[in-house]
Design a protein around this motif. Structure first.
Motif, mmCIF file in Angstrom:
data_model
loop_
_atom_site.group_PDB
_atom_site.id
_atom_site.type_symbol
_atom_site.label_atom_id
_atom_site.label_comp_id
_atom_site.label_asym_id
_atom_site.label_seq_id
_atom_site.Cartn_x
_atom_site.Cartn_y
_atom_site.Cartn_z
ATOM 1 N N GLU A 52 -2.713 5.778 2.039
ATOM 2 C CA GLU A 52 -2.854 4.815 3.539
ATOM 3 C C GLU A 52 -3.689 6.918 3.828
ATOM 4 O OE1 GLU A 52 0.631 4.421 5.390
ATOM 5 O OE2 GLU A 52 0.760 2.411 4.124
ATOM 6 N N THR A 53 -3.284 7.474 3.047
ATOM 7 C CA THR A 53 -3.416 9.124 3.745
ATOM 8 C C THR A 53 -4.679 9.870 2.619
ATOM 9 O OG1 THR A 53 -1.916 9.885 2.109
ATOM 10 C CG2 THR A 53 -1.704 9.646 4.523
ATOM 11 N N ARG A 54 -5.580 8.807 1.198
ATOM 12 C CA ARG A 54 -6.478 9.730 0.893
ATOM 13 C C ARG A 54 -7.448 10.128 1.126
ATOM 14 N NH1 ARG A 54 -5.743 4.647 -1.527
ATOM 15 N NH2 ARG A 54 -8.167 3.433 -1.685
ATOM 16 N N TRP A 55 -8.383 9.395 2.867
ATOM 17 C CA TRP A 55 -9.292 10.161 3.131
ATOM 18 C C TRP A 55 -8.729 10.450 4.141
ATOM 19 C CZ3 TRP A 55 -13.578 10.641 0.723
ATOM 20 C CH2 TRP A 55 -13.529 9.341 -0.803
ATOM 21 N N MET A 70 0.911 -1.317 0.053
ATOM 22 C CA MET A 70 -0.053 0.203 -0.057
ATOM 23 C C MET A 70 0.888 1.310 -0.044
ATOM 24 S SD MET A 70 -2.768 1.485 2.505
ATOM 25 C CE MET A 70 -2.577 -0.468 2.982
ATOM 26 N N SER A 71 0.558 2.400 -1.075
ATOM 27 C CA SER A 71 1.814 2.946 -0.902
ATOM 28 C C SER A 71 1.626 4.780 0.498
ATOM 29 C CB SER A 71 1.418 3.883 -2.454
ATOM 30 O OG SER A 71 0.332 4.637 -2.081
ATOM 31 N N THR A 72 1.706 5.304 0.004
ATOM 32 C CA THR A 72 1.734 6.524 1.575
ATOM 33 C C THR A 72 0.220 7.090 0.640
ATOM 34 O OG1 THR A 72 4.327 6.729 1.542
ATOM 35 C CG2 THR A 72 1.956 8.785 2.170
ATOM 36 N N GLN A 73 0.075 7.238 -0.506
ATOM 37 C CA GLN A 73 -1.262 7.956 -1.032
ATOM 38 C C GLN A 73 -2.548 6.838 -0.642
ATOM 39 O OE1 GLN A 73 -1.127 8.065 -4.813
ATOM 40 N NE2 GLN A 73 -3.353 9.529 -4.991
ATOM 41 N N MET A 111 -11.337 -0.011 5.166
ATOM 42 C CA MET A 111 -12.256 1.868 4.514
ATOM 43 C C MET A 111 -11.712 2.409 3.344
ATOM 44 S SD MET A 111 -13.724 2.822 7.265
ATOM 45 C CE MET A 111 -14.936 3.588 6.258
ATOM 46 N N ASN A 112 -10.570 2.522 3.141
ATOM 47 C CA ASN A 112 -10.720 2.970 1.830
ATOM 48 C C ASN A 112 -10.850 2.988 0.940
ATOM 49 O OD1 ASN A 112 -9.136 5.313 3.801
ATOM 50 N ND2 ASN A 112 -6.853 4.543 3.283
ATOM 51 N N GLU A 113 -11.517 1.384 -0.131
ATOM 52 C CA GLU A 113 -11.987 1.117 -0.604
ATOM 53 C C GLU A 113 -13.171 1.170 -0.504
ATOM 54 O OE1 GLU A 113 -10.520 -2.743 -0.436
ATOM 55 O OE2 GLU A 113 -8.032 -2.246 -1.577
ATOM 56 N N SER A 120 -5.794 6.576 19.901
ATOM 57 C CA SER A 120 -5.214 6.048 19.352
ATOM 58 C C SER A 120 -5.762 5.547 17.077
ATOM 59 C CB SER A 120 -5.357 4.217 19.654
ATOM 60 O OG SER A 120 -6.129 2.939 19.944
ATOM 61 N N VAL A 121 -4.187 5.192 16.606
ATOM 62 C CA VAL A 121 -5.029 5.261 15.261
ATOM 63 C C VAL A 121 -5.129 3.541 14.889
ATOM 64 C CG1 VAL A 121 -3.333 5.564 13.557
ATOM 65 C CG2 VAL A 121 -3.223 6.582 15.038
ATOM 66 N N VAL A 122 -5.972 3.754 14.423
ATOM 67 C CA VAL A 122 -6.323 2.818 13.174
ATOM 68 C C VAL A 122 -4.757 1.909 12.375
ATOM 69 C CG1 VAL A 122 -7.239 0.774 12.150
ATOM 70 C CG2 VAL A 122 -8.578 2.285 13.456
ATOM 71 N N SER A 123 -3.964 1.053 13.108
ATOM 72 C CA SER A 123 -2.433 1.075 11.942
ATOM 73 C C SER A 123 -2.701 -0.380 11.428
ATOM 74 C CB SER A 123 -1.588 0.883 13.108
ATOM 75 O OG SER A 123 -1.569 -0.097 14.370
ATOM 76 N N CYS A 124 -4.097 -0.901 11.560
ATOM 77 C CA CYS A 124 -3.636 -2.245 10.365
ATOM 78 C C CYS A 124 -4.438 -2.084 8.978
ATOM 79 C CB CYS A 124 -4.775 -3.621 11.400
ATOM 80 S SG CYS A 124 -5.138 -5.072 10.023
ATOM 81 N N VAL A 125 -2.865 -2.378 8.397
ATOM 82 C CA VAL A 125 -3.000 -1.849 6.668
ATOM 83 C C VAL A 125 -3.977 -3.103 6.057
ATOM 84 C CG1 VAL A 125 -1.730 -2.680 4.463
ATOM 85 C CG2 VAL A 125 -0.385 -2.501 7.035
ATOM 86 N N GLU A 126 -4.485 -3.380 6.732
ATOM 87 C CA GLU A 126 -5.774 -4.501 5.783
ATOM 88 C C GLU A 126 -7.269 -3.738 6.163
ATOM 89 O OE1 GLU A 126 -6.250 -6.585 3.699
ATOM 90 O OE2 GLU A 126 -3.925 -6.636 3.247
ATOM 91 N N LYS A 127 -7.260 -3.461 7.157
ATOM 92 C CA LYS A 127 -8.565 -2.077 8.187
ATOM 93 C C LYS A 127 -7.957 -0.907 7.524
ATOM 94 C CE LYS A 127 -8.852 -4.772 12.448
ATOM 95 N NZ LYS A 127 -9.131 -4.242 14.043
#
Length: 77
Positions: A6-9, A1-4, A29-31, A18-25
């Motif tokens: 991870e941060t587009r939303w 996953m690119s930085t874009q 969410m973003n999709e 606390s931050v949700v850091s699970c890459v799949e979650k």
């Protein structure tokens, strides 16, 4: 996953801040939001093509969001 990706939303946070850091979650969410965004844009454009008032369209879409129900009791999700 690119930085874009991870941060587009948003940086997703839990109720405790606390931050949700699970890459799949974050990916899911973003999709989901990408799909919703495209569906809203399509419906918005359709409404405008059908000569529906733009302000009314925006109000109805905002009302839809405001009526969303959390199906899980606090702390159970």
């Amino acid at each position: 996953m690119s930085t874009q990706d991870e941060t587009r939303w948003a940086k997703w946070l839990r109720d405790d801040g606390s931050v949700v850091s699970c890459v799949e979650k974050v990916k899911v969410m973003n999709e989901n939001l990408d799909e919703i965004s495209q569906m809203l844009q399509d419906a918005f454009e359709d409404g405008l093509l059908m000569e529906v008032n733009e302000t009314q369209l925006r109000q109805v879409m905002q009302q839809m969001v405001e009526k969303l129900v959390n199906p899980w009791p606090k702390g159970k999700a």
